[in-house]
Design an enzyme around this catalytic site. Sequence first.
Site, PDB file in Angstrom:
ATOM      1  CB  CYS A  28      -2.033   5.640   0.796  1.00 59.35           C
ATOM      2  SG  CYS A  28      -2.923   4.138   1.170  1.00 59.35           S
ATOM      3  CB  CYS A  39      -0.903  -0.002   1.231  1.00 63.26           C
ATOM      4  SG  CYS A  39      -1.771   1.555   1.443  1.00 63.26           S
TER       5      CYS A  39
END
Length: 136
Positions: free
Chosen positions: A48, A46
């Site tokens: 983010c 991920c």
Amino acid sequence: MYPEELVKPMRAELSDAGFEELYTAGDVKDALSKEGTTLVVVNSVCGCAARNARPGAKMSLDGAKKPDHLITVFAGVDKEAVDEARTQMFPFPPSSPSMALFKNGELVHMLERHHIEGRPAEMIAENLKDAYDEFC
């Protein structure tokens, strides 16, 4: 499951910093049964959250106190190891990335994804250092 070519540099970011990569439930159980403190990083692709989680975990190790053992499992890749790590992190729900500090096999500090996402690596590191000061 993510292809190994994709996760290789993300694995290396932690393993190059001294984290032991674990792949099986038995490996996780053995690691968490060791005496002392153990930091577990549930690594993730991920962007983010994980892009700051890995640097935050590494930065946390530059203080006076740090865990005796450093381990990592990779969400979406090392299913058996991740499932066992998450079992040990109960009652916290599964999230990735996440980080947990264990002392003598007992969970004493947890950083869930919502504690990581949107925060700079320095803030993540400071959170962990505070936990190290208390438990290590």
